[in-house]
Write a protein that holds these residues in place. Sequence first.
Motif, PDB file in Angstrom:
ATOM      1  N   SER A 114       0.827  -1.211   0.000  1.00  0.00           N
ATOM      2  CA  SER A 114       0.000   0.000   0.000  1.00  0.00           C
ATOM      3  C   SER A 114       0.857   1.255   0.000  1.00  0.00           C
ATOM      4  O   SER A 114       0.442   2.298  -0.491  1.00  0.00           O
ATOM      5  N   ASN A 115       2.043   1.161   0.591  1.00  0.00           N
ATOM      6  CA  ASN A 115       2.928   2.322   0.622  1.00  0.00           C
ATOM      7  C   ASN A 115       4.371   1.848   0.635  1.00  0.00           C
ATOM      8  O   ASN A 115       4.677   0.738   1.093  1.00  0.00           O
ATOM      9  N   LEU A 116       5.246   2.688   0.105  1.00  0.00           N
ATOM     10  CA  LEU A 116       6.651   2.329  -0.052  1.00  0.00           C
ATOM     11  C   LEU A 116       7.550   3.537   0.184  1.00  0.00           C
ATOM     12  O   LEU A 116       7.143   4.688  -0.035  1.00  0.00           O
ATOM     13  N   ALA A 117       8.786   3.222   0.587  1.00  0.00           N
ATOM     14  CA  ALA A 117       9.861   4.208   0.564  1.00  0.00           C
ATOM     15  C   ALA A 117      10.956   3.636  -0.334  1.00  0.00           C
ATOM     16  O   ALA A 117      11.347   2.481  -0.183  1.00  0.00           O
ATOM     17  N   VAL A 118      11.398   4.428  -1.301  1.00  0.00           N
ATOM     18  CA  VAL A 118      12.398   3.975  -2.260  1.00  0.00           C
ATOM     19  C   VAL A 118      13.583   4.938  -2.221  1.00  0.00           C
ATOM     20  O   VAL A 118      13.404   6.153  -2.392  1.00  0.00           O
ATOM     21  N   ALA A 119      14.781   4.387  -1.986  1.00  0.00           N
ATOM     22  CA  ALA A 119      15.991   5.211  -1.947  1.00  0.00           C
ATOM     23  C   ALA A 119      16.997   4.672  -2.962  1.00  0.00           C
ATOM     24  O   ALA A 119      17.074   3.463  -3.189  1.00  0.00           O
ATOM     25  N   PHE A 120      17.787   5.569  -3.547  1.00  0.00           N
ATOM     26  CA  PHE A 120      18.814   5.151  -4.504  1.00  0.00           C
ATOM     27  C   PHE A 120      19.747   6.321  -4.785  1.00  0.00           C
ATOM     28  O   PHE A 120      19.416   7.487  -4.513  1.00  0.00           O
ATOM     29  N   ASP A 121      20.912   6.002  -5.338  1.00  0.00           N
ATOM     30  CA  ASP A 121      21.866   7.009  -5.790  1.00  0.00           C
ATOM     31  C   ASP A 121      22.005   6.901  -7.309  1.00  0.00           C
ATOM     32  O   ASP A 121      22.038   5.791  -7.850  1.00  0.00           O
ATOM     33  N   ILE A 122      22.103   8.031  -7.991  1.00  0.00           N
ATOM     34  CA  ILE A 122      22.392   8.026  -9.417  1.00  0.00           C
ATOM     35  C   ILE A 122      23.490   9.052  -9.709  1.00  0.00           C
ATOM     36  O   ILE A 122      23.706   9.980  -8.921  1.00  0.00           O
ATOM     37  N   PHE A 123      24.171   8.832 -10.826  1.00  0.00           N
ATOM     38  CA  PHE A 123      25.221   9.768 -11.234  1.00  0.00           C
ATOM     39  C   PHE A 123      25.171   9.931 -12.743  1.00  0.00           C
ATOM     40  O   PHE A 123      25.109   8.951 -13.493  1.00  0.00           O
ATOM     41  N   ASP A 278       8.989  -0.721   3.291  1.00  0.00           N
ATOM     42  CA  ASP A 278       7.615  -0.308   3.562  1.00  0.00           C
ATOM     43  C   ASP A 278       7.628   0.998   4.356  1.00  0.00           C
ATOM     44  O   ASP A 278       8.686   1.515   4.731  1.00  0.00           O
ATOM     45  N   MET A 279       6.452   1.549   4.580  1.00  0.00           N
ATOM     46  CA  MET A 279       6.286   2.712   5.443  1.00  0.00           C
ATOM     47  C   MET A 279       5.427   2.261   6.624  1.00  0.00           C
ATOM     48  O   MET A 279       4.214   2.084   6.487  1.00  0.00           O
ATOM     49  N   PRO A 280       6.021   2.050   7.785  1.00  0.00           N
ATOM     50  CA  PRO A 280       5.262   1.504   8.907  1.00  0.00           C
ATOM     51  C   PRO A 280       4.218   2.477   9.436  1.00  0.00           C
ATOM     52  O   PRO A 280       4.425   3.697   9.427  1.00  0.00           O
ATOM     53  N   ALA A 281       3.105   1.919   9.878  1.00  0.00           N
ATOM     54  CA  ALA A 281       2.087   2.732  10.538  1.00  0.00           C
ATOM     55  C   ALA A 281       2.540   3.051  11.956  1.00  0.00           C
ATOM     56  O   ALA A 281       3.411   2.384  12.511  1.00  0.00           O
TER      57      ALA A 281
END
Length: 479
Positions: A114-123, A278-281
């Motif tokens: 239902s919900n997400l957190a997405v992290a990444f690095d780009i160059f 995930d994004m915890p409640a």
Amino acid sequence: MQLRSPILLNPVALARKGMSFALATWAVLFVAVPVRAIDLLTEDFESYTVGAAIPTIAVGTSLSGVKSSGQVTAIAGTSAIGSGGKVAWLNDVSGGTGAASGQLELNAGTSAQSNLAVAFDIFNNGTPASSMPINIGLLAWNSAVTTAGGSSAKRIAGLTFNQSGNATIQSYSIQGNGTVSSGLTYDRTNKQSLKLYANDDTAPINYIGPDTVYRTLNANSFSVFLNGVFVLTAPFNPTATDNAGLVLTGNSNLGRVGFNTSTTNTGSWLIDNVVISDMPAGVLPPAPVVTSAITASGQVGNSFTYQITASNTPTSFDATGLPAGLAINTSTGAITGTPASSGTSNVTLSATHTGGTGTATLVLTVTAAAPVITSALTASGRESSAFTYQITASGSPTSFNATGLPAGLTINTTTGAITGTPSVGTAGVSSVTISATAGGSTGTATLALTVVNRFEALRIAWMNTLIADITASRSITSI
């Protein structure tokens, strides 16, 4: 208890260091369980062979992992990104009509979220000849080995980082319900660390971003952070669909992130440290921090006001250890009243909301009421003649003072007696400021001190004597 940086114990890692699984399990029992995100996928590309294409992971092997890979190889990190390790190199070299696009898509978890957190690095690894923007999209959960993000119609939320020659400052845009922000800029000489939060649920969810600020993310919307700085929150693309045509918005179908290029140009991008969680409640805001001054002063008998202020929007306040006569409004944080006694109090201030209570100590100094001058405010003397005046005041003063005295007069600061002989030439009226001090408070008044010229005094005395003599010598028979 809510911990922002929890300690996680990995039994496998502990076993490698000679610790038994049983010991690792026992240790976990003593770790406070915080409200924290659960990583559904982490990919740092360290397991791949340098120079080899990054392979996809079949469904039978894992539902998570790389599910689409085109024109992507593993290479050694650079000083800008992945230094000392490996990164994914999306090197789209097949530009032109009918050429293949490049893509790297990763699926996370065993089911849609239902919900997400997405992290990444780009160059931006481009050269002046490269002009390939990279499209980064939040896509539908899909464990199949297939491309899902090649079209903007499949991205519920997206970012496009432009690659235009070797200019240092380049542009990027954010897409959701249309292009929600364009003309944003980034420095191509540095890696860009991004974190996206997405809520495909019907209810809002709270979270604490990389900037440690507590925020609420409404249903069907996403937030973007670039290099730890909040950029914006925007609504989803309401028409985005998965490969089967199912509309994504509002259907709790998140779980895949895509890095995609088109078929018309060539470009070069480095990608590293992809984490999908995930994004915890139940995430609570940080406890308030009291920001108002920690010293204050007042005076017995005079009105007093002090306002507690604190960060993170407190819902209530308190103060303990207040001196008599003062009280706090627990709703507003205002401390008001009239102090009844002097002294120094260490007052514990507090500000509270659902995330906890922040406290501070206020050193509150209340001085005694200022003495009131009660002695006469007029006095007279004459040049070259002894003069005495006594300052009196309420409140048992411990010291006195007088400024503006004519020459020849002084004050005893302990007793309040003004004595001496006015000097010749001091005739006239002097405005003398007299004061009395008790308990650190001082009361003042103005004494009008008249000094008469010594010859004028003699003349007046002679005239008075003459008049008295004449009056005494007169009789009814002499008329």
